[in-house]
Design an enzyme around this catalytic site. Structure first.
Site, PDB file in Angstrom:
ATOM      1  N   ALA A 108     -29.636  -0.586   1.510  1.00 39.45           N
ATOM      2  CA  ALA A 108     -30.732  -1.385   0.955  1.00 39.45           C
ATOM      3  C   ALA A 108     -31.979  -1.171   1.816  1.00 39.45           C
ATOM      4  CB  ALA A 108     -30.369  -2.864   0.919  1.00 39.45           C
ATOM      5  N   PHE A 109     -33.135  -1.550   1.284  1.00 36.03           N
ATOM      6  CA  PHE A 109     -34.393  -1.193   1.967  1.00 36.03           C
ATOM      7  C   PHE A 109     -34.563  -1.902   3.301  1.00 36.03           C
ATOM      8  CE2 PHE A 109     -38.254  -3.740   2.458  1.00 36.03           C
ATOM      9  CZ  PHE A 109     -37.863  -4.975   1.959  1.00 36.03           C
ATOM     10  N   LYS A 110     -33.793  -2.967   3.554  1.00 36.25           N
ATOM     11  CA  LYS A 110     -33.879  -3.660   4.842  1.00 36.25           C
ATOM     12  C   LYS A 110     -33.631  -2.697   6.019  1.00 36.25           C
ATOM     13  CE  LYS A 110     -34.216  -7.898   3.011  1.00 36.25           C
ATOM     14  NZ  LYS A 110     -34.342  -7.581   1.587  1.00 36.25           N
ATOM     15  N   ASP A 111     -32.871  -1.628   5.762  1.00 37.64           N
ATOM     16  CA  ASP A 111     -32.595  -0.646   6.815  1.00 37.64           C
ATOM     17  C   ASP A 111     -33.861   0.035   7.325  1.00 37.64           C
ATOM     18  OD1 ASP A 111     -29.808  -0.932   6.854  1.00 37.64           O
ATOM     19  OD2 ASP A 111     -29.560   0.440   5.170  1.00 37.64           O
ATOM     20  N   LEU A 114     -34.893  -2.495   9.871  1.00 33.62           N
ATOM     21  CA  LEU A 114     -33.871  -3.037  10.779  1.00 33.62           C
ATOM     22  C   LEU A 114     -33.088  -1.973  11.549  1.00 33.62           C
ATOM     23  CD1 LEU A 114     -32.694  -6.212   8.872  1.00 33.62           C
ATOM     24  CD2 LEU A 114     -33.529  -6.127  11.227  1.00 33.62           C
TER      25      LEU A 114
END
Ligand SMILES: *Cc1c(COP(=O)(O)O)cnc(C)c1O
Length: 493
Positions: A108-111, A114
């Site tokens: 997911a784009f949170k990577d 993060l």
């Protein structure tokens, strides 16, 4: 470069301090004192790799990091954890472009932020001679928790504790978290919903006595959520990268304006797009796409923000949100950095759940367009796009696609447009399979993955495929009123 509060506290801090603190003492959010301009330098950036470009953008904000420190963090972050060498490729599907932000370790784009932010925090602690160990406390409804666990695992002097609602996340998301490796990771399921988890965690941050006790035991609390500038700034990079990729591929000429469509929840991703525009990236419109929780659609069409409404649980759960925290940073710019005005609006939101901006602010937001998609439209369009173009998208991305369709119909705007794609369809495989008309309630989670793969002739991303044989390493569970006790147990304080 320094960072200041949106609420008028005059303290200026350097980047590493802002990353450690996360939020200002007055409750405001850190914003850069100015936006560095790259407009005349775009030509020199066209052929840079993702990492090099990341360095060129971030060094303008993180100027207390030296070249080696910053490059070390970037090199460790955007490596073969990503399954695409471009890190964030923009793909052309018929007349549309999709910026795929889901090639990282948790799909997911949170990577995108993060994988980097924890390393920036680690360096920041070192640079500021912080002696205590840091404890990252996070409540998650799914994507953030796993991405944060992966990003923080095995870092020295940092522990991470993630609380998730036992019945509020998908089976895949639960497995992703419970199988988390790392000598400093703790995962606790709580009996309650996401709001329970979130408010319990917040109450720990505000518990002065508890914080004192932690400090005596050599611990400081911190958070990994999207209001930290260490998460916001890395997201600016991929807007530049996507634009420059279109230039490289001769889809546009350098200097042409383009639109971005961003599926939005907490307003972090689209705010990064706005920051890139302020830094000179040629952007025409920013289309803010919501699901049925369309608070932001109402805000951009009427100037009124009203959270007094029911929260709908949708098939794009990462966008099921009524208070978009990062919007405060946009308000700050829209009123020409008048912190008194920001205070008034935020007070009104806290007391009445409502505020309205004036015409002047409204006109400063004219590059934003609000649109939203219903559940029915999302389901239909996942199927349409797959059948027409043989391209599979997830539910969040489809909210953006559908919003763009509506925008096109209303405006006939011919500007080249990039749709921001935030999750692998395999992360929300059940709803995606359902949209394709292949639902079968007898299938378990892994059979669903296999069926989706067969039906669409696409491959299951490895991090998700590997879950099948992953060992469950975390079995902690607690009542929502026991969260503090659980933290004490974990830290042995
Ligand atoms: C977090 C998330 C979003 C929303 O991003 P914001 O920065 O909170 O607006 C959209 N899609 C997916 C898949 C997400 O995980």
């Amino acid at each position: 470069m320094h960072f200041i509060s949106t609420r008028g506290n005059k303290e200026k801090v350097i980047a590493s301090k802002a990353i450690i603190k996360g939020i200002c003492d007055d409750g405001g959010l850190y914003v850069p004192t100015y936006f560095p301009n790259l407009k005349d330098k775009l030509n020199n950036l066209v052929n840079l790799s993702y990492k090099k470009l990341c360095f060129e953008v971030l060094k303008l904000f993180l100027d207390d990091f030296n070249e080696k420190e910053l490059m070390d963090c970037i090199n460790k972050s955007y490596d073969d954890k990503f399954d695409n060498e471009k890190i964030a490729p923009t793909v052309k599907i018929k007349d549309n472009y999709f910026l795929e932000l889901y090639h990282g370790p948790t799909c997911a784009f949170k990577d995108m932020a993060l994988t980097l932010m924890p390393l920036l925090l680690e360096k920041s602690l070192e640079k500021n001679n912080i002696k205590e160990d840091i404890v990252i406390l996070t409540a998650t409804s799914g994507d953030t928790g796993k991405a944060a666990l992966e990003g923080f695992k095995n870092l020295e002097k940092i522990k991470i504790i993630v609380f998730f609602p036992e019945d509020g996340v998908s089976t895949i998301q639960k497995l992703q978290m419970k199988s988390q490796e790392g000598n400093n990771t703790y995962v606790v399921s709580i009996k309650g919903n996401f709001d329970d988890a979130q408010s319990s965690v917040k109450s720990i941050f505000n518990d002065e006595n508890f914080n004192k006790k932690l400090k005596q035991n050599n611990y400081i609390l911190s958070s990994a959520n999207s209001i930290n500038i260490g998460r916001l700034l890395p997201q600016v990079v991929y807007y530049f990268y996507s634009y420059l990729e279109l230039v490289r591929n001769k889809n546009i000429n350098l200097g042409d304006k383009i639109n971005f469509v961003v599926p939005t929840g907490n307003f972090g991703n689209i705010l990064a797009a706005y920051y890139s525009k302020n830094m000179g990236l040629p952007i025409n419109k920013l289309i803010c796409a919501s699901n049925e929780n369309n608070v932001l659609y109402d805000f951009f069409t009427t100037g009124k923000y009203n959270k007094n409404r029911k929260l709908h649980l949708t098939t794009s759960p990462s966008m099921d949100i009524l208070i978009s925290s990062n919007l405060e940073r946009l308000l700050f710019e829209a009123c020409n950095r008048d912190d008194k005005k920001v205070n008034k609006l935020i007070n009104s939101l806290n007391n009445k759940g409502f505020y309205e901006i004036d015409n002047n602010m409204k006109s400063n937001l004219s590059s934003f367009i609000g649109e939203y998609a219903t559940e029915e439209e999302v389901k239909e369009n996942i199927n349409n796009i797959f059948n027409k173009y043989n391209y599979l998208i997830d539910t969040h991305t489809c909210v953006a696609y559908t919003s763009y369709e509506k925008y096109l119909k209303n405006t006939k705007d011919k500007t080249t447009t990039v749709i921001v794609s935030t999750a692998s369809p395999y992360k929300f495989s059940k709803d995606v399979l359902n949209a394709l008309g292949k639902e079968d309630n007898s299938l378990d989670e892994f059979q669903i993955l296999n069926t989706l793969s067969k039906e669409t002739n696409t491959t299951i991303p490895l991090p998700i495929k590997n879950l099948k044989t992953a060992k469950v390493l975390h079995n902690r569970s607690c009542e929502k009123y026991q969260i503090k006790k659980e933290v004490e147990n974990i830290l042995k304080v």
